[in-house]
Design a protein around this motif. Structure first.
Motif, mmCIF file in Angstrom:
data_model
loop_
_atom_site.group_PDB
_atom_site.id
_atom_site.type_symbol
_atom_site.label_atom_id
_atom_site.label_comp_id
_atom_site.label_asym_id
_atom_site.label_seq_id
_atom_site.Cartn_x
_atom_site.Cartn_y
_atom_site.Cartn_z
ATOM 1 N N VAL A 1 30.527 43.487 35.619
ATOM 2 C CA VAL A 1 31.330 43.526 36.841
ATOM 3 C C VAL A 1 32.325 42.367 36.866
ATOM 4 C CG1 VAL A 1 31.264 43.334 39.351
ATOM 5 C CG2 VAL A 1 29.579 44.739 38.171
ATOM 6 N N ALA A 2 31.881 41.185 36.453
ATOM 7 C CA ALA A 2 32.755 40.007 36.462
ATOM 8 C C ALA A 2 33.907 40.162 35.478
ATOM 9 C CB ALA A 2 31.937 38.755 36.135
ATOM 10 N N PHE A 3 33.627 40.637 34.283
ATOM 11 C CA PHE A 3 34.692 40.810 33.293
ATOM 12 C C PHE A 3 35.684 41.887 33.721
ATOM 13 C CE2 PHE A 3 31.760 38.635 30.344
ATOM 14 C CZ PHE A 3 32.654 37.719 29.811
ATOM 15 N N LEU A 4 35.185 42.942 34.365
ATOM 16 C CA LEU A 4 36.079 44.010 34.829
ATOM 17 C C LEU A 4 36.821 43.622 36.108
ATOM 18 C CD1 LEU A 4 33.787 47.113 34.227
ATOM 19 C CD2 LEU A 4 35.750 46.374 32.861
ATOM 20 N N SER A 5 36.517 42.461 36.657
ATOM 21 C CA SER A 5 37.195 41.988 37.866
ATOM 22 C C SER A 5 38.063 40.767 37.599
ATOM 23 C CB SER A 5 36.152 41.651 38.947
ATOM 24 O OG SER A 5 35.324 42.745 39.220
ATOM 25 N N SER A 6 38.209 40.376 36.340
ATOM 26 C CA SER A 6 38.999 39.195 35.977
ATOM 27 C C SER A 6 40.403 39.616 35.549
ATOM 28 C CB SER A 6 38.317 38.428 34.834
ATOM 29 O OG SER A 6 37.018 38.035 35.221
ATOM 30 N N GLN A 7 41.391 39.038 36.196
ATOM 31 C CA GLN A 7 42.775 39.442 35.937
ATOM 32 C C GLN A 7 43.222 39.150 34.519
ATOM 33 O OE1 GLN A 7 45.457 37.910 38.902
ATOM 34 N NE2 GLN A 7 44.147 38.529 40.614
ATOM 35 N N ASN A 8 42.714 38.051 33.936
ATOM 36 C CA ASN A 8 43.147 37.707 32.581
ATOM 37 C C ASN A 8 42.444 38.541 31.511
ATOM 38 O OD1 ASN A 8 40.706 36.518 33.186
ATOM 39 N ND2 ASN A 8 41.082 34.676 31.988
ATOM 40 N N LYS B 1 31.219 36.920 41.669
ATOM 41 C CA LYS B 1 32.352 36.150 42.197
ATOM 42 C C LYS B 1 32.504 34.819 41.460
ATOM 43 C CE LYS B 1 34.197 34.063 46.432
ATOM 44 N NZ LYS B 1 35.562 34.528 46.144
ATOM 45 N N MET B 2 31.389 34.123 41.258
ATOM 46 C CA MET B 2 31.451 32.830 40.570
ATOM 47 C C MET B 2 31.773 33.009 39.091
ATOM 48 S SD MET B 2 28.342 30.769 42.474
ATOM 49 C CE MET B 2 28.948 29.164 41.928
ATOM 50 N N PHE B 3 31.261 34.081 38.468
ATOM 51 C CA PHE B 3 31.598 34.358 37.072
ATOM 52 C C PHE B 3 33.096 34.626 36.917
ATOM 53 C CE2 PHE B 3 27.300 35.919 35.167
ATOM 54 C CZ PHE B 3 26.789 34.660 35.373
ATOM 55 N N VAL B 4 33.672 35.380 37.868
ATOM 56 C CA VAL B 4 35.103 35.679 37.817
ATOM 57 C C VAL B 4 35.917 34.388 37.854
ATOM 58 C CG1 VAL B 4 37.019 36.694 39.107
ATOM 59 C CG2 VAL B 4 34.931 37.999 38.764
ATOM 60 N N GLU B 5 35.541 33.458 38.721
ATOM 61 C CA GLU B 5 36.270 32.193 38.817
ATOM 62 C C GLU B 5 36.205 31.417 37.507
ATOM 63 O OE1 GLU B 5 34.636 30.131 42.129
ATOM 64 O OE2 GLU B 5 35.471 31.510 43.626
ATOM 65 N N VAL B 6 35.045 31.440 36.850
ATOM 66 C CA VAL B 6 34.898 30.741 35.571
ATOM 67 C C VAL B 6 35.736 31.422 34.491
ATOM 68 C CG1 VAL B 6 33.280 30.125 33.746
ATOM 69 C CG2 VAL B 6 32.609 29.866 36.132
ATOM 70 N N ILE B 7 35.701 32.754 34.448
ATOM 71 C CA ILE B 7 36.444 33.494 33.427
ATOM 72 C C ILE B 7 37.948 33.288 33.590
ATOM 73 C CG2 ILE B 7 36.985 35.804 32.568
ATOM 74 C CD1 ILE B 7 34.120 36.612 33.393
ATOM 75 N N GLU B 8 38.421 33.322 34.834
ATOM 76 C CA GLU B 8 39.858 33.190 35.065
ATOM 77 C C GLU B 8 40.363 31.771 34.845
ATOM 78 O OE1 GLU B 8 40.617 34.787 38.932
ATOM 79 O OE2 GLU B 8 40.674 36.867 38.206
ATOM 80 N N ASP B 9 39.469 30.797 34.747
ATOM 81 C CA ASP B 9 39.865 29.421 34.449
ATOM 82 C C ASP B 9 39.978 29.156 32.956
ATOM 83 O OD1 ASP B 9 40.167 28.623 37.050
ATOM 84 O OD2 ASP B 9 38.125 27.867 37.258
ATOM 85 N N LEU B 10 39.702 30.166 32.141
ATOM 86 C CA LEU B 10 39.824 29.987 30.698
ATOM 87 C C LEU B 10 41.271 29.768 30.290
ATOM 88 C CD1 LEU B 10 37.446 32.749 29.313
ATOM 89 C CD2 LEU B 10 37.095 30.292 29.178
ATOM 90 N N ASP B 11 41.440 29.100 29.183
ATOM 91 C CA ASP B 11 42.782 28.885 28.641
ATOM 92 C C ASP B 11 43.314 30.218 28.109
ATOM 93 O OD1 ASP B 11 45.081 28.000 27.547
ATOM 94 O OD2 ASP B 11 44.170 26.664 26.062
ATOM 95 N N ILE C 1 40.230 46.373 41.938
ATOM 96 C CA ILE C 1 39.146 47.297 42.268
ATOM 97 C C ILE C 1 37.801 46.583 42.197
ATOM 98 C CG2 ILE C 1 38.005 49.462 41.632
ATOM 99 C CD1 ILE C 1 40.670 50.367 40.431
ATOM 100 N N GLY C 2 37.590 45.836 41.115
ATOM 101 C CA GLY C 2 36.341 45.103 40.966
ATOM 102 C C GLY C 2 36.174 44.036 42.025
ATOM 103 N N THR C 3 37.255 43.339 42.348
ATOM 104 C CA THR C 3 37.193 42.307 43.376
ATOM 105 C C THR C 3 36.840 42.897 44.731
ATOM 106 O OG1 THR C 3 38.869 41.029 42.180
ATOM 107 C CG2 THR C 3 38.466 40.438 44.476
ATOM 108 N N PHE C 4 37.398 44.052 45.034
ATOM 109 C CA PHE C 4 37.085 44.726 46.303
ATOM 110 C C PHE C 4 35.614 45.124 46.349
ATOM 111 C CE2 PHE C 4 36.644 48.703 48.723
ATOM 112 C CZ PHE C 4 37.061 48.257 49.982
ATOM 113 N N MET C 5 35.087 45.605 45.239
ATOM 114 C CA MET C 5 33.675 45.995 45.195
ATOM 115 C C MET C 5 32.765 44.787 45.402
ATOM 116 S SD MET C 5 31.639 48.046 42.179
ATOM 117 C CE MET C 5 31.866 46.707 41.002
#
Length: 267
Positions: A98-105, A159-169, A114-118
């Motif tokens: 769910v986190a990977f499918l909700s990460s913009q990068n 939600k917290m996983f998404v924040e970590v994933i989107e902070d990647l370089d 869609i994932g963020t809304f869910m």
């Protein structure tokens, strides 16, 4: 040099207006909130009940506290831990995709919405509400507690996983793109190894929260130590209530100490 220092000091940023605005907004919200919170005074025997609870904790029911059968407090404590662990584990496993499918990068802005809304919808309801709904589906018992904590864990962990994933370089993902990797390969070989530490820390923190939530879910019949505590207080069995409270205190303190130690090791 002194003139330049004085000029820099005079031209320093001033946040007085912003601070006054923030304080004004807080005071306004406080003034608007007060009419909705009425205080009707203490219950007639409120102080006597508090005194009884304190007396029960000073002189708990040691027989129940040291009873290692299914009716004893140690069993209820371990049942609470088991519910929290299984709920956290299931929620963790489901949160990763769910986190990977909700990460913009990873999947782009449109699909990530869609994932963020869910995730937002899942996080809307507290565990107590999910417990009340699921108890009508799977009946009372620890399994309902596991399902409830699993669903609520998905909301927070994702939600917290998404924040970590989107902070990647982004350079890492771009280099994998240049190498011809598909989405799954980028996740498997380039991203997951870098995220394991943060993922583990977040999961441990969620388990710590779920231990406390599992205690509350017992109030709706979802297993754990909550229901016996409610029954003991409703029946004015203060010695039993004191023993249950001590069991809950020891459980929470132990879990927090272990989780803090593990997070420090990961750090």
């Amino acid at each position: 040099m002194s003139t330049r220092i004085l000029e820099t000091y005079e031209n320093r940023p001033r946040y007085i207006k912003q601070a006054c605005f923030i304080v004004g907004v807080i005071l306004l919200i406080t003034a608007l909130s007060l009419p909705y919170v009425e205080f009707n005074g203490l219950v007639t025997n409120g102080f006597s009940i508090v005194n009884s609870i304190i007396q029960g904790m000073i002189a708990p029911n040691w027989e129940a506290l040291l009873n290692f059968t299914k009716e004893g407090i140690p069993y209820l404590v371990f049942e609470t831990v088991a519910i929290a662990f299984l709920g956290t584990f299931i929620g963790l496993v489901l949160s990763v995709p769910v986190a990977f499918l909700s990460s913009q990068n990873i999947v782009g802005r449109k699909f990530a919405t869609i994932g963020t809304f869910m995730i937002t919808v899942i996080r809307t309801f507290p565990p107590f509400v999910y417990g009340l709904m699921l108890i009508r589906v799977s009946g009372p018992g620890p399994f309902t507690g596991v399902l409830t904590l699993a669903i609520t864990s998905i909301g927070m962990i994702s939600k917290m996983f998404v924040e970590v994933i989107e902070d990647l370089d982004n350079g890492i993902i771009e280099s994998l793109d240049a190498a011809g990797c598909n989405t799954l390969q980028k996740i498997r070989y380039g991203i997951i190894p870098q995220l394991m530490g943060n993922f583990a820390s977040i999961s441990i923190y969620r388990f710590e929260i779920n231990v406390k939530n599992a205690s509350i879910l017992g109030l709706v019949g979802a297993g754990g130590i909550g229901a016996p505590l409610l029954f003991a207080m409703s029946g004015f069995r203060w010695a039993d209530a004191g023993a249950l409270l001590w069991g809950l205190i020891l459980l929470v303190v132990t879990v927090e100490a272990l989780s803090s130690w593990i997070r420090n090791k990961l750090g």
